[in-house]
Scaffold this motif. Structure first.
Motif, PDB file in Angstrom:
ATOM      1  N   THR A 101      35.850  39.332  45.500  1.00  0.00           N
ATOM      2  CA  THR A 101      35.780  39.505  44.050  1.00  0.00           C
ATOM      3  C   THR A 101      35.379  38.181  43.417  1.00  0.00           C
ATOM      4  O   THR A 101      35.997  37.149  43.689  1.00  0.00           O
ATOM      5  CB  THR A 101      37.149  39.941  43.477  1.00  0.00           C
ATOM      6  N   ILE A 102      34.357  38.205  42.598  1.00  0.00           N
ATOM      7  CA  ILE A 102      33.970  36.986  41.881  1.00  0.00           C
ATOM      8  C   ILE A 102      34.952  36.811  40.724  1.00  0.00           C
ATOM      9  O   ILE A 102      35.041  37.660  39.842  1.00  0.00           O
ATOM     10  CB  ILE A 102      32.512  37.049  41.397  1.00  0.00           C
ATOM     11  N   MET A 103      35.685  35.710  40.763  1.00  0.00           N
ATOM     12  CA  MET A 103      36.687  35.414  39.737  1.00  0.00           C
ATOM     13  C   MET A 103      36.033  34.758  38.516  1.00  0.00           C
ATOM     14  O   MET A 103      36.402  35.034  37.389  1.00  0.00           O
ATOM     15  CB  MET A 103      37.762  34.482  40.300  1.00  0.00           C
ATOM     16  N   THR A 112      32.902  30.594  31.207  1.00  0.00           N
ATOM     17  CA  THR A 112      33.880  29.535  31.005  1.00  0.00           C
ATOM     18  C   THR A 112      35.192  29.936  31.671  1.00  0.00           C
ATOM     19  O   THR A 112      35.654  31.071  31.480  1.00  0.00           O
ATOM     20  CB  THR A 112      34.096  29.268  29.506  1.00  0.00           C
ATOM     21  N   GLU A 113      35.763  29.020  32.454  1.00  0.00           N
ATOM     22  CA  GLU A 113      37.032  29.285  33.141  1.00  0.00           C
ATOM     23  C   GLU A 113      38.155  29.306  32.113  1.00  0.00           C
ATOM     24  O   GLU A 113      38.434  28.301  31.478  1.00  0.00           O
ATOM     25  CB  GLU A 113      37.297  28.200  34.186  1.00  0.00           C
ATOM     26  N   ARG A 114      38.767  30.448  31.943  1.00  0.00           N
ATOM     27  CA  ARG A 114      39.820  30.625  30.941  1.00  0.00           C
ATOM     28  C   ARG A 114      41.222  30.412  31.508  1.00  0.00           C
ATOM     29  O   ARG A 114      42.186  30.289  30.750  1.00  0.00           O
ATOM     30  CB  ARG A 114      39.748  32.016  30.322  1.00  0.00           C
ATOM     31  N   TYR A 115      41.359  30.416  32.842  1.00  0.00           N
ATOM     32  CA  TYR A 115      42.666  30.327  33.483  1.00  0.00           C
ATOM     33  C   TYR A 115      42.678  29.237  34.545  1.00  0.00           C
ATOM     34  O   TYR A 115      41.664  28.942  35.165  1.00  0.00           O
ATOM     35  CB  TYR A 115      43.027  31.649  34.183  1.00  0.00           C
ATOM     36  N   MET A 116      43.864  28.711  34.757  1.00  0.00           N
ATOM     37  CA  MET A 116      44.137  27.907  35.940  1.00  0.00           C
ATOM     38  C   MET A 116      45.006  28.804  36.818  1.00  0.00           C
ATOM     39  O   MET A 116      45.902  29.503  36.319  1.00  0.00           O
ATOM     40  CB  MET A 116      44.893  26.627  35.584  1.00  0.00           C
ATOM     41  N   TYR A 117      44.724  28.798  38.105  1.00  0.00           N
ATOM     42  CA  TYR A 117      45.418  29.666  39.048  1.00  0.00           C
ATOM     43  C   TYR A 117      46.206  28.822  40.049  1.00  0.00           C
ATOM     44  O   TYR A 117      45.776  27.736  40.439  1.00  0.00           O
ATOM     45  CB  TYR A 117      44.420  30.514  39.841  1.00  0.00           C
ATOM     46  N   PHE A 118      47.330  29.385  40.476  1.00  0.00           N
ATOM     47  CA  PHE A 118      48.082  28.822  41.591  1.00  0.00           C
ATOM     48  C   PHE A 118      48.063  29.880  42.680  1.00  0.00           C
ATOM     49  O   PHE A 118      48.474  31.024  42.457  1.00  0.00           O
ATOM     50  CB  PHE A 118      49.515  28.487  41.178  1.00  0.00           C
ATOM     51  N   GLU A 125      35.097  32.806  44.140  1.00  0.00           N
ATOM     52  CA  GLU A 125      35.182  34.153  44.710  1.00  0.00           C
ATOM     53  C   GLU A 125      36.324  34.223  45.710  1.00  0.00           C
ATOM     54  O   GLU A 125      36.577  33.266  46.451  1.00  0.00           O
ATOM     55  CB  GLU A 125      33.862  34.473  45.415  1.00  0.00           C
ATOM     56  N   THR A 126      36.996  35.364  45.743  1.00  0.00           N
ATOM     57  CA  THR A 126      38.026  35.578  46.761  1.00  0.00           C
ATOM     58  C   THR A 126      37.344  35.891  48.091  1.00  0.00           C
ATOM     59  O   THR A 126      36.380  36.653  48.135  1.00  0.00           O
ATOM     60  CB  THR A 126      38.981  36.729  46.388  1.00  0.00           C
TER      61      THR A 126
END
Length: 186
Positions: free
Chosen positions: A32-34, A40-46, A91-92
């Protein structure tokens, strides 16, 4: 995530609890393309589970620049920090599970709590150090040394990521990568 953050910089429990409560769980299937180039990257992920890759497209060819996996942050850091369009994709590779925080909430927490701001300054410093180390390895090491360094640092990725993606990440022709896989004991 809290223990991971505390290793970067100590934060009072009540502040860390407030900050952690701003993160929400998020899941995505493999491939999946994140974030796309131009978005624009709206989130930071952990990352809680799974493996992801970031890459540029040039002449319809993927050029892998990073892999992320637990426990680590992921996203498009330059796009997230500046709120400008990304130049590359995220991408995942496998089914993935994350915690994520929106940019606006992350900014609000940093403005409210100096400890959170210091935590992320230190995290950014660690990211920059890692980026410089990777740049050095790509510039100074021959393909065999790049391969050996990668297998020492991240041997688990050999089972989770395609050889094509690892070869791209290491800037090694896929044929030479295959020869290295067959000739070097891991």
């Amino acid at each position: 995530m809290k223990n991971y953050l505390k290793q970067i910089h100590p934060v009072k429990d009540e502040i860390l609890e407030e900050y952690s409560s701003c993160w929400e769980e998020y899941e995505l299937p493999r491939k999946t393309i994140m974030t796309s180039a131009g978005d624009t990257e709206r989130y930071m992920y952990f990352v809680l589970e799974g493996v992801q890759k970031s890459y540029y497209l040039h002449d319809d060819k993927e050029h892998v620049i990073a892999f992320t996996y637990p426990p680590s942050f992921t996203g498009i850091p330059d796009s997230f920090l500046t709120q400008t369009p990304s130049k590359y994709f995220l991408e995942t590779i496998t089914d993935s599970r994350f915690l994520r925080i929106p940019f606006s909430e992350h900014q609000r927490q940093m403005e409210k709590h100096r400890e959170i701001e210091t935590l992320f300054r230190k995290a950014t410093e660690l990211f920059l150090i890692g980026l410089n180390q990777r740049h050095f390895e790509l510039m100074a090491y021959d393909i065999e040394t790049r391969f050996k360094t990668f297998t020492e640092r991240s041997p688990h990725l050999l089972q989770m990521v395609s050889n094509k993606d690892i070869a791209s990440y290491l800037r090694i022709d896929p044929t030479n990568f295959s020869k290295l896989m067959n000739s070097i004991k891991i």
